[in-house]
Scaffold this motif. Structure first.
Motif, PDB file in Angstrom:
ATOM      1  N   GLN A 247      42.319  40.218  29.438  1.00 17.46           N
ATOM      2  CA  GLN A 247      43.214  39.228  30.041  1.00 17.46           C
ATOM      3  C   GLN A 247      43.655  39.690  31.445  1.00 17.46           C
ATOM      4  O   GLN A 247      43.622  38.922  32.402  1.00 17.46           O
ATOM      5  CB  GLN A 247      44.443  39.061  29.139  1.00 17.46           C
ATOM      6  CG  GLN A 247      45.410  37.999  29.591  1.00 17.46           C
ATOM      7  CD  GLN A 247      46.660  37.960  28.703  1.00 17.46           C
ATOM      8  OE1 GLN A 247      47.038  38.945  28.083  1.00 17.46           O
ATOM      9  NE2 GLN A 247      47.287  36.813  28.645  1.00 17.46           N
ATOM     10  N   GLU A 248      44.022  40.978  31.559  1.00 19.14           N
ATOM     11  CA  GLU A 248      44.470  41.491  32.859  1.00 19.14           C
ATOM     12  C   GLU A 248      43.306  41.479  33.860  1.00 19.14           C
ATOM     13  O   GLU A 248      43.482  41.115  35.021  1.00 19.14           O
ATOM     14  CB  GLU A 248      45.041  42.909  32.690  1.00 19.14           C
ATOM     15  CG  GLU A 248      45.418  43.614  33.978  1.00 19.14           C
ATOM     16  CD  GLU A 248      46.483  42.891  34.805  1.00 19.14           C
ATOM     17  OE1 GLU A 248      47.318  42.178  34.217  1.00 19.14           O
ATOM     18  OE2 GLU A 248      46.455  43.026  36.046  1.00 19.14           O
ATOM     19  N   ALA A 249      42.111  41.868  33.371  1.00 23.31           N
ATOM     20  CA  ALA A 249      40.946  41.865  34.271  1.00 23.31           C
ATOM     21  C   ALA A 249      40.687  40.444  34.775  1.00 23.31           C
ATOM     22  O   ALA A 249      40.425  40.241  35.962  1.00 23.31           O
ATOM     23  CB  ALA A 249      39.726  42.412  33.544  1.00 23.31           C
ATOM     24  N   THR A 251      42.912  37.987  34.923  1.00 23.96           N
ATOM     25  CA  THR A 251      44.022  37.582  35.799  1.00 23.96           C
ATOM     26  C   THR A 251      43.782  38.129  37.207  1.00 23.96           C
ATOM     27  O   THR A 251      44.011  37.449  38.206  1.00 23.96           O
ATOM     28  CB  THR A 251      45.371  38.128  35.262  1.00 23.96           C
ATOM     29  OG1 THR A 251      45.478  37.729  33.908  1.00 23.96           O
ATOM     30  CG2 THR A 251      46.550  37.599  36.024  1.00 23.96           C
ATOM     31  N   ASN A 252      43.303  39.377  37.286  1.00 23.66           N
ATOM     32  CA  ASN A 252      43.006  39.967  38.595  1.00 23.66           C
ATOM     33  C   ASN A 252      41.894  39.198  39.299  1.00 23.66           C
ATOM     34  O   ASN A 252      41.939  39.003  40.509  1.00 23.66           O
ATOM     35  CB  ASN A 252      42.616  41.436  38.448  1.00 23.66           C
ATOM     36  CG  ASN A 252      43.843  42.326  38.297  1.00 23.66           C
ATOM     37  OD1 ASN A 252      44.969  41.870  38.511  1.00 23.66           O
ATOM     38  ND2 ASN A 252      43.631  43.558  37.918  1.00 23.66           N
ATOM     39  N   VAL A 253      40.886  38.764  38.519  1.00 20.46           N
ATOM     40  CA  VAL A 253      39.798  37.976  39.129  1.00 20.46           C
ATOM     41  C   VAL A 253      40.407  36.720  39.747  1.00 20.46           C
ATOM     42  O   VAL A 253      40.111  36.361  40.885  1.00 20.46           O
ATOM     43  CB  VAL A 253      38.741  37.579  38.070  1.00 20.46           C
ATOM     44  CG1 VAL A 253      37.687  36.659  38.687  1.00 20.46           C
ATOM     45  CG2 VAL A 253      38.084  38.812  37.478  1.00 20.46           C
ATOM     46  N   ARG A 254      41.291  36.085  38.983  1.00 22.93           N
ATOM     47  CA  ARG A 254      41.894  34.838  39.437  1.00 22.93           C
ATOM     48  C   ARG A 254      42.798  35.065  40.652  1.00 22.93           C
ATOM     49  O   ARG A 254      42.757  34.326  41.618  1.00 22.93           O
ATOM     50  CB  ARG A 254      42.734  34.277  38.293  1.00 22.93           C
ATOM     51  CG  ARG A 254      42.495  32.823  38.000  1.00 22.93           C
ATOM     52  CD  ARG A 254      43.351  32.396  36.854  1.00 22.93           C
ATOM     53  NE  ARG A 254      44.717  32.874  36.986  1.00 22.93           N
ATOM     54  CZ  ARG A 254      45.587  32.899  35.989  1.00 22.93           C
ATOM     55  NH1 ARG A 254      45.245  32.497  34.790  1.00 22.93           N
ATOM     56  NH2 ARG A 254      46.813  33.326  36.177  1.00 22.93           N
ATOM     57  N   LYS A 255      43.608  36.156  40.576  1.00 24.33           N
ATOM     58  CA  LYS A 255      44.616  36.368  41.610  1.00 24.33           C
ATOM     59  C   LYS A 255      44.064  36.983  42.889  1.00 24.33           C
ATOM     60  O   LYS A 255      44.476  36.638  43.985  1.00 24.33           O
ATOM     61  CB  LYS A 255      45.695  37.329  41.061  1.00 24.33           C
ATOM     62  CG  LYS A 255      46.930  36.596  40.599  1.00 24.33           C
ATOM     63  CD  LYS A 255      47.988  37.484  39.941  1.00 24.33           C
ATOM     64  CE  LYS A 255      48.261  38.840  40.463  1.00 24.33           C
ATOM     65  NZ  LYS A 255      49.191  39.614  39.614  1.00 24.33           N
ATOM     66  N   HIS A 256      43.137  37.950  42.750  1.00 28.43           N
ATOM     67  CA  HIS A 256      42.774  38.754  43.920  1.00 28.43           C
ATOM     68  C   HIS A 256      41.348  38.608  44.412  1.00 28.43           C
ATOM     69  O   HIS A 256      41.069  38.933  45.551  1.00 28.43           O
ATOM     70  CB  HIS A 256      42.975  40.253  43.617  1.00 28.43           C
ATOM     71  CG  HIS A 256      44.312  40.607  43.077  1.00 28.43           C
ATOM     72  ND1 HIS A 256      45.468  40.459  43.793  1.00 28.43           N
ATOM     73  CD2 HIS A 256      44.705  41.110  41.874  1.00 28.43           C
ATOM     74  CE1 HIS A 256      46.500  40.864  43.069  1.00 28.43           C
ATOM     75  NE2 HIS A 256      46.059  41.259  41.890  1.00 28.43           N
ATOM     76  N   LEU A 299      51.691  46.475  37.062  1.00 25.36           N
ATOM     77  CA  LEU A 299      51.136  47.712  36.508  1.00 25.36           C
ATOM     78  C   LEU A 299      49.765  47.439  35.912  1.00 25.36           C
ATOM     79  O   LEU A 299      49.350  48.097  34.973  1.00 25.36           O
ATOM     80  CB  LEU A 299      52.086  48.273  35.455  1.00 25.36           C
ATOM     81  CG  LEU A 299      53.318  48.972  36.023  1.00 25.36           C
ATOM     82  CD1 LEU A 299      54.256  49.369  34.907  1.00 25.36           C
ATOM     83  CD2 LEU A 299      52.924  50.190  36.829  1.00 25.36           C
ATOM     84  N   GLY A 300      49.070  46.443  36.484  1.00 23.03           N
ATOM     85  CA  GLY A 300      47.812  45.995  35.901  1.00 23.03           C
ATOM     86  C   GLY A 300      46.804  47.090  35.590  1.00 23.03           C
ATOM     87  O   GLY A 300      46.498  47.344  34.422  1.00 23.03           O
ATOM     88  N   LEU A 301      46.313  47.769  36.644  1.00 26.33           N
ATOM     89  CA  LEU A 301      45.233  48.738  36.435  1.00 26.33           C
ATOM     90  C   LEU A 301      45.720  49.923  35.610  1.00 26.33           C
ATOM     91  O   LEU A 301      45.019  50.405  34.720  1.00 26.33           O
ATOM     92  CB  LEU A 301      44.690  49.215  37.785  1.00 26.33           C
ATOM     93  CG  LEU A 301      44.068  48.122  38.664  1.00 26.33           C
ATOM     94  CD1 LEU A 301      43.722  48.669  40.033  1.00 26.33           C
ATOM     95  CD2 LEU A 301      42.816  47.556  38.012  1.00 26.33           C
TER      96      LEU A 301
HETATM   97 MG   LIG Z   1      46.903  42.622  38.040  1.00 24.68          MG
END
Ligand SMILES: [Mg+2]
Ligand SMILES: Nc1ncnc2c1ncn2[C@@H]1O[C@H](COP(=O)(O)OP(=O)(O)O)[C@@H](O)[C@H]1O
Length: 346
Positions: A247-249, A251-256, A299-301
């Motif tokens: 999910q975090e990975a 979300t990062n794709v979507r956000k960054h 604190l994603g990564l």
């Molecule tokens: Mg993140």
């Protein structure tokens, strides 16, 4: 030669320096005696003093250099740990027993700190999941139910207001607003803890997330799952950790990432399950992202690493500017827990 190495390995630095300097003092004293006895010229005395000085500095430099070499390595390990690599350890270097003991103690201390850090992280993550679950349940059971009753009452009111169009219009708009809030609460409940994860397991939860949260943001999505993993159930901790990492990975794709496509693949290899999240976006420099001030971002990564450790999984993140990002997870897996056996094991 061998006995010199054995002596070096067994003698502490303190005794070595003491011995060497004692030796130099004895040689100096004998030299001084010889000078006095044979009445050498002052030029020879100067040469003798210079030689003595060079010998003393050379021996001290050589011994301290050998002794402190491992300390430079120790410093490199400390730097690596400070930068977030908690697995860095100092190689145990044969040589001075003091330094040997120091590196051993240092590595032991890092092991203990790491175990403690993981224990605390795992307690925090468990508490976080429990709390999310509790809030999601509360929102679903109480708030959503209450709002649903309000919507039904408003609908009945609206029907009873036939002929009073302006009042009926106001009631309709309140009902619309309430329905919108209900939808937002449903969304929040799902983000807090997707019930599909508890009810059906990892694969349906990922499929749901891709469809409803990633594709919805305008990204093309692709999910490839080995057929035997479709009904896979894992212990709850592991399942939740894997889902949160993916999910975090995503979300990062979507956000960054500014990617156009996000792919998720899940497959099995002997003794393990692998998951991979891949994007074709702008990529990033991992070390730089990890070095960023944690107060300035999520604190994603770091959280992904902690969760992977909690699930006993190996996490690899590969990225480079302009080359997209790949997040790969490897979880040890023995036996085949399908939905039935998994559910009974909970
Ligand atoms: Mg993140
Ligand atoms: N898939 C990705 N594509 C591009 N950059 C990324 C990606 N994942 C992470 N990053 C970079 O790594 C940084 C840290 O990510 P993360 O720890 O998840 O914190 P946050 O998402 O809260 O910023 C992001 O700010 C971003 O610059």
């Amino acid at each position: 030669m061998r006995w010199i190495i054995a002596l070096h390995n067994r003698t502490p630095l303190f005794l070595k320096v003491l011995g060497a300097n004692g030796f130099l003092v004895v040689v100096g004293a004998l030299g001084g005696y010889a000078i006095a006895h044979f009445g050498l010229a002052s030029q020879d005395v100067l040469i003798f003093v210079a030689l003595g000085l060079v010998c003393s500095l050379g021996i001290n430099f050589f011994m301290l250099r050998i002794a402190f070499g491992p300390l430079f390595r120790l410093q490199q390990v400390m730097e690596a740990v400070r930068a977030g690599d908690f697995t860095a350890r100092c190689p145990v270097i044969p040589g001075d027993p003091d330094v040997h003991r120091l590196t051993e103690t240092f590595n032991l201390m890092l092991d203990q700190l790491n175990a403690y850090r993981q224990q605390v992280a795992s307690q925090i993550l468990r508490a976080l999941e429990e709390e999310r679950k509790r809030i999601a349940r509360e929102l679903h059971d109480e708030t959503s139910q209450a709002l649903t009753s309000i919507v039904i009452s408003l609908e009945m009111m609206e029907q009873g207001l036939a002929g009073q169009e302006s009042l009926a219009e106001r009631v309709r708009s309140i009902r619309q607003y309430t329905l919108q809030t209900l939808e937002e609460i449903r969304r929040l409940t799902y983000d807090l803890r997707p019930s599909i994860l508890d009810d059906l397991g990892l694969v349906p939860a990922i499929r749901w997330y891709l469809r409803n949260r990633v594709a919805e943001a305008g990204l093309q999505t692709e999910l490839q799952v080995d057929p035997e993993l479709e009904a896979l159930r894992l212990p709850e901790d592991v399942e939740v950790s894997l889902f949160r990492i993916i999910q975090e990975a995503l979300t990062n794709v979507r956000k960054h990432s500014q990617a156009t496509c996000a792919k998720v693949r899940l497959w099995a290899e002997p003794g393990k399950i692998l998951a991979r999240v891949e994007d074709n976006g702008k990529g990033f420099v991992l070390q730089e992202a990890l070095r960023q001030d944690p107060r300035g971002r999520g604190l994603g990564l770091v959280g992904m690493r902690e969760r992977a450790a909690l699930a006993g999984a190996d996490l690899r993140i590969e990225s480079a500017p302009g080359r997209g990002t790949v997040v790969e997870l490897e979880v040890p897996f023995h036996g085949s827990r399908t939905e039935d056996s998994g559910a009974s094991g909970r």
